[in-house]
Design a protein around this motif. Structure first.
Motif, PDB file in Angstrom:
ATOM      1  N   PHE A 166       0.837  -1.203   0.000  1.00 34.77           N
ATOM      2  CA  PHE A 166       0.000   0.000   0.000  1.00 34.77           C
ATOM      3  C   PHE A 166       0.872   1.254   0.000  1.00 34.77           C
ATOM      4  O   PHE A 166       0.550   2.257  -0.658  1.00 34.77           O
ATOM      5  CB  PHE A 166      -0.925  -0.009   1.209  1.00 34.77           C
ATOM      6  N   LEU A 167       1.981   1.207   0.723  1.00 41.30           N
ATOM      7  CA  LEU A 167       2.933   2.311   0.691  1.00 41.30           C
ATOM      8  C   LEU A 167       3.475   2.502  -0.724  1.00 41.30           C
ATOM      9  O   LEU A 167       3.542   3.633  -1.236  1.00 41.30           O
ATOM     10  CB  LEU A 167       4.074   2.019   1.658  1.00 41.30           C
ATOM     11  N   LEU A 168       3.835   1.409  -1.383  1.00 43.29           N
ATOM     12  CA  LEU A 168       4.315   1.499  -2.768  1.00 43.29           C
ATOM     13  C   LEU A 168       3.224   2.018  -3.693  1.00 43.29           C
ATOM     14  O   LEU A 168       3.514   2.764  -4.639  1.00 43.29           O
ATOM     15  CB  LEU A 168       4.795   0.131  -3.241  1.00 43.29           C
ATOM     16  N   TYR A 169       1.973   1.616  -3.426  1.00 40.08           N
ATOM     17  CA  TYR A 169       0.867   2.116  -4.245  1.00 40.08           C
ATOM     18  C   TYR A 169       0.804   3.638  -4.191  1.00 40.08           C
ATOM     19  O   TYR A 169       0.668   4.297  -5.235  1.00 40.08           O
ATOM     20  CB  TYR A 169      -0.463   1.527  -3.776  1.00 40.08           C
ATOM     21  N   ILE A 170       0.884   4.213  -3.001  1.00 44.66           N
ATOM     22  CA  ILE A 170       0.797   5.667  -2.874  1.00 44.66           C
ATOM     23  C   ILE A 170       1.937   6.342  -3.636  1.00 44.66           C
ATOM     24  O   ILE A 170       1.733   7.314  -4.373  1.00 44.66           O
ATOM     25  CB  ILE A 170       0.802   6.087  -1.398  1.00 44.66           C
ATOM     26  N   VAL A 171       3.147   5.811  -3.475  1.00 45.96           N
ATOM     27  CA  VAL A 171       4.313   6.414  -4.137  1.00 45.96           C
ATOM     28  C   VAL A 171       4.179   6.304  -5.654  1.00 45.96           C
ATOM     29  O   VAL A 171       4.354   7.293  -6.393  1.00 45.96           O
ATOM     30  CB  VAL A 171       5.603   5.728  -3.649  1.00 45.96           C
ATOM     31  N   LEU A 172       3.862   5.105  -6.149  1.00 48.77           N
ATOM     32  CA  LEU A 172       3.804   4.891  -7.598  1.00 48.77           C
ATOM     33  C   LEU A 172       2.582   5.561  -8.226  1.00 48.77           C
ATOM     34  O   LEU A 172       2.682   6.139  -9.318  1.00 48.77           O
ATOM     35  CB  LEU A 172       3.786   3.395  -7.897  1.00 48.77           C
ATOM     36  N   ALA A 173       1.428   5.488  -7.555  1.00 51.70           N
ATOM     37  CA  ALA A 173       0.230   6.115  -8.121  1.00 51.70           C
ATOM     38  C   ALA A 173       0.397   7.626  -8.180  1.00 51.70           C
ATOM     39  O   ALA A 173      -0.066   8.274  -9.127  1.00 51.70           O
ATOM     40  CB  ALA A 173      -0.992   5.751  -7.277  1.00 51.70           C
ATOM     41  N   HIS A 174       1.066   8.207  -7.189  1.00 50.91           N
ATOM     42  CA  HIS A 174       1.334   9.644  -7.207  1.00 50.91           C
ATOM     43  C   HIS A 174       2.250   9.994  -8.377  1.00 50.91           C
ATOM     44  O   HIS A 174       2.058  11.002  -9.066  1.00 50.91           O
ATOM     45  CB  HIS A 174       1.960  10.058  -5.877  1.00 50.91           C
ATOM     46  N   ARG A 175       3.246   9.132  -8.627  1.00 53.91           N
ATOM     47  CA  ARG A 175       4.160   9.366  -9.748  1.00 53.91           C
ATOM     48  C   ARG A 175       3.442   9.231 -11.078  1.00 53.91           C
ATOM     49  O   ARG A 175       3.623  10.038 -11.996  1.00 53.91           O
ATOM     50  CB  ARG A 175       5.326   8.380  -9.677  1.00 53.91           C
ATOM     51  N   VAL A 176       2.585   8.201 -11.195  1.00 52.96           N
ATOM     52  CA  VAL A 176       1.844   7.985 -12.439  1.00 52.96           C
ATOM     53  C   VAL A 176       0.874   9.134 -12.696  1.00 52.96           C
ATOM     54  O   VAL A 176       0.674   9.556 -13.835  1.00 52.96           O
ATOM     55  CB  VAL A 176       1.106   6.632 -12.385  1.00 52.96           C
ATOM     56  N   ALA A 177       0.256   9.659 -11.634  1.00 52.40           N
ATOM     57  CA  ALA A 177      -0.706  10.754 -11.789  1.00 52.40           C
ATOM     58  C   ALA A 177      -0.059  11.982 -12.413  1.00 52.40           C
ATOM     59  O   ALA A 177      -0.708  12.740 -13.132  1.00 52.40           O
ATOM     60  CB  ALA A 177      -1.319  11.118 -10.437  1.00 52.40           C
ATOM     61  N   ARG A 178       1.243  12.183 -12.151  1.00 56.55           N
ATOM     62  CA  ARG A 178       1.933  13.387 -12.622  1.00 56.55           C
ATOM     63  C   ARG A 178       3.005  13.085 -13.655  1.00 56.55           C
ATOM     64  O   ARG A 178       3.841  13.938 -13.949  1.00 56.55           O
ATOM     65  CB  ARG A 178       2.580  14.095 -11.427  1.00 56.55           C
ATOM     66  N   ALA A 179       2.987  11.885 -14.217  1.00 55.90           N
ATOM     67  CA  ALA A 179       4.129  11.410 -14.993  1.00 55.90           C
ATOM     68  C   ALA A 179       4.280  12.057 -16.355  1.00 55.90           C
ATOM     69  O   ALA A 179       5.386  12.390 -16.768  1.00 55.90           O
ATOM     70  CB  ALA A 179       4.036   9.888 -15.154  1.00 55.90           C
ATOM     71  N   ALA A 239      -7.207  13.195  -7.358  1.00 59.32           N
ATOM     72  CA  ALA A 239      -6.738  13.881  -6.154  1.00 59.32           C
ATOM     73  C   ALA A 239      -5.220  14.034  -6.167  1.00 59.32           C
ATOM     74  O   ALA A 239      -4.683  15.092  -5.820  1.00 59.32           O
ATOM     75  CB  ALA A 239      -7.179  13.128  -4.900  1.00 59.32           C
ATOM     76  N   MET A 240      -4.508  12.995  -6.584  1.00 59.08           N
ATOM     77  CA  MET A 240      -3.048  13.002  -6.538  1.00 59.08           C
ATOM     78  C   MET A 240      -2.437  14.001  -7.509  1.00 59.08           C
ATOM     79  O   MET A 240      -1.309  14.457  -7.305  1.00 59.08           O
ATOM     80  CB  MET A 240      -2.510  11.601  -6.829  1.00 59.08           C
ATOM     81  N   VAL A 241      -3.163  14.316  -8.592  1.00 57.60           N
ATOM     82  CA  VAL A 241      -2.654  15.313  -9.527  1.00 57.60           C
ATOM     83  C   VAL A 241      -2.411  16.644  -8.818  1.00 57.60           C
ATOM     84  O   VAL A 241      -1.485  17.386  -9.154  1.00 57.60           O
ATOM     85  CB  VAL A 241      -3.646  15.490 -10.702  1.00 57.60           C
ATOM     86  N   ARG A 242      -3.216  16.934  -7.786  1.00 53.83           N
ATOM     87  CA  ARG A 242      -3.140  18.240  -7.134  1.00 53.83           C
ATOM     88  C   ARG A 242      -2.667  18.202  -5.687  1.00 53.83           C
ATOM     89  O   ARG A 242      -2.286  19.236  -5.150  1.00 53.83           O
ATOM     90  CB  ARG A 242      -4.516  18.913  -7.200  1.00 53.83           C
ATOM     91  N   LEU A 243      -2.701  17.026  -5.038  1.00 58.81           N
ATOM     92  CA  LEU A 243      -2.308  16.951  -3.637  1.00 58.81           C
ATOM     93  C   LEU A 243      -0.858  16.496  -3.499  1.00 58.81           C
ATOM     94  O   LEU A 243      -0.440  15.548  -4.171  1.00 58.81           O
ATOM     95  CB  LEU A 243      -3.196  15.960  -2.883  1.00 58.81           C
ATOM     96  N   PRO A 244      -0.065  17.122  -2.621  1.00 60.80           N
ATOM     97  CA  PRO A 244       1.258  16.583  -2.315  1.00 60.80           C
ATOM     98  C   PRO A 244       1.130  15.175  -1.749  1.00 60.80           C
ATOM     99  O   PRO A 244       0.130  14.826  -1.123  1.00 60.80           O
ATOM    100  CB  PRO A 244       1.806  17.552  -1.256  1.00 60.80           C
ATOM    101  N   LEU A 288      -6.329  20.393  10.913  1.00 61.09           N
ATOM    102  CA  LEU A 288      -5.129  21.076  11.428  1.00 61.09           C
ATOM    103  C   LEU A 288      -3.998  21.071  10.399  1.00 61.09           C
ATOM    104  O   LEU A 288      -3.181  22.000  10.359  1.00 61.09           O
ATOM    105  CB  LEU A 288      -4.664  20.367  12.703  1.00 61.09           C
ATOM    106  N   HIS A 289      -3.973  20.079   9.519  1.00 59.22           N
ATOM    107  CA  HIS A 289      -2.887  19.936   8.557  1.00 59.22           C
ATOM    108  C   HIS A 289      -2.887  21.092   7.551  1.00 59.22           C
ATOM    109  O   HIS A 289      -3.934  21.569   7.132  1.00 59.22           O
ATOM    110  CB  HIS A 289      -3.028  18.615   7.806  1.00 59.22           C
ATOM    111  N   ARG A 290      -1.705  21.522   7.179  1.00 52.88           N
ATOM    112  CA  ARG A 290      -1.522  22.534   6.139  1.00 52.88           C
ATOM    113  C   ARG A 290      -0.594  21.985   5.067  1.00 52.88           C
ATOM    114  O   ARG A 290       0.485  21.481   5.381  1.00 52.88           O
ATOM    115  CB  ARG A 290      -0.943  23.833   6.718  1.00 52.88           C
ATOM    116  N   GLN A 291      -1.002  22.113   3.808  1.00 48.91           N
ATOM    117  CA  GLN A 291      -0.161  21.621   2.724  1.00 48.91           C
ATOM    118  C   GLN A 291       1.106  22.443   2.618  1.00 48.91           C
ATOM    119  O   GLN A 291       1.059  23.667   2.746  1.00 48.91           O
ATOM    120  CB  GLN A 291      -0.917  21.709   1.386  1.00 48.91           C
ATOM    121  N   PRO A 292       2.248  21.778   2.375  1.00 43.83           N
ATOM    122  CA  PRO A 292       3.479  22.531   2.142  1.00 43.83           C
ATOM    123  C   PRO A 292       3.344  23.397   0.904  1.00 43.83           C
ATOM    124  O   PRO A 292       2.703  22.999  -0.068  1.00 43.83           O
ATOM    125  CB  PRO A 292       4.542  21.431   1.932  1.00 43.83           C
ATOM    126  N   ARG A 293       3.933  24.569   0.923  1.00 40.65           N
ATOM    127  CA  ARG A 293       3.885  25.451  -0.235  1.00 40.65           C
ATOM    128  C   ARG A 293       4.779  24.912  -1.344  1.00 40.65           C
ATOM    129  O   ARG A 293       5.856  24.451  -1.085  1.00 40.65           O
ATOM    130  CB  ARG A 293       4.340  26.862   0.139  1.00 40.65           C
TER     131      ARG A 293
END
Length: 293
Positions: A166-179, A239-244, A288-293
């Motif tokens: 699942f950790l790999l899914y998040i990393v790879l899916a985030h990369r694929v979303a912006r690839a 979501a991943m296209v726009r979320l860190p 409470l969370h704030r996205q990094p700039r």
């Protein structure tokens, strides 16, 4: 738009108007509708067959809907490698998840699965505020998950394998979303699921064959594929296209909280005070969370 200011081919203007957070909430809701179909399948075939039917039915939907192989071959080499890697992770992640929940309580597997997103969210925290947000979310998930540490050691091995995948899914899916700005992230996702269908076949096809002539099982399998793999994964890509990546990882804490809300709305299940407090902690941590700039 991507980070270089180039137009991203894909979801379209209407999809871009929807807040990225709303896509994640939609993904979480469908994430818990899928098991209602899977219950029908567990009585008809082994868990490996359920995993196969889920992946293959989702791959078939994407094949008919998007013709994703065209975008796959049009993409660059690095993008194709990321898509193939994501497809392998899809297959192994779903297989290990079903084997784990067949032997352990779902809450225990879900809590172990959350370990990877915790690590990602912590690595991406850039302030004490975000670390505090993560701690509140973790506390809430712990209260919501029915964690039981007793059980078959092999079952826990499958649960931790699922967590790593699942950790790999998040990393790879985030990369694929912006690839690749030249192709759609939804098409790249579809190509990954086609790869997953190939990888899962040696693991689960034989287990699924007894149910292939059962119309109820096939309908349930299609329902699982659409509600657990098509809609949530599409929403994840949007979501991943726009979320860190760290922000997305933190939002994974919404999954058990969403399950409680779905239980209230759909099943009229009133949460216990501890569950209500857990939901409140998760919501407070997300707020409470704030996205990094």
């Amino acid at each position: 738009m991507n980070f270089d200011g180039k137009e991203v081919v894909g979801p379209g203007r209407l999809a871009d108007r929807v807040p990225a957070h709303a896509y994640f909430v939609g993904s979480a809701i469908f994430h818990y509708l899928g098991p209602s179909f899977a219950v029908l399948l567990f009585a008809r075939m082994p868990v490996a067959g359920v995993a196969w039917l889920r992946i293959v039915s989702a791959a078939a939907v994407f094949a008919l809907w998007r013709r994703p192989w065209r975008s796959f071959f049009a993409a660059g080499r690095d993008t194709r490698r990321a898509v193939v890697a994501l497809g392998v992770v899809f297959a192994l992640m779903n297989y290990s998840f079903y084997v784990a929940i067949d032997r352990l309580p779902l809450g225990t597997v879900a809590a172990i699965e959350f370990l990877g997103p915790i690590a990602l969210a912590l690595a991406g925290s850039r302030s004490g505020r975000n670390v505090a947000a993560l701690l509140f979310a973790v506390a809430g998930v712990w209260l919501l998950a029915d964690v039981r540490l007793a059980g078959d050691p092999l079952a826990f091995a499958w649960a931790f394998a699922n967590a790593a995948l699942f950790l790999l899914y998040i990393v790879l899916a985030h990369r694929v979303a912006r690839a690749d700005p030249g192709t759609s992230p939804i098409d790249r996702l579809g190509a990954a699921l086609l790869v997953a269908g190939i990888v899962i076949t040696p693991l689960g096809f034989m287990a699924a064959t007894p149910a292939l002539g059962d119309p109820v099982a096939l309908a349930a399998g299609i329902g699982v594929g659409i509600s657990s793999s098509v809609i949530p994964y599409v929403f994840d890509q949007l979501a991943m296209v726009r979320l860190p990546r760290a922000t997305y990882a933190l939002f994974v804490a919404l999954l058990p909280a969403t399950a409680v809300v779905v239980g209230i709305v759909v099943l009229r299940q009133i949460p216990t005070p501890v569950e209500a407090f857990g939901v409140a902690l998760v919501v407070f941590g997300i707020a409470l969370h704030r996205q990094p700039r």
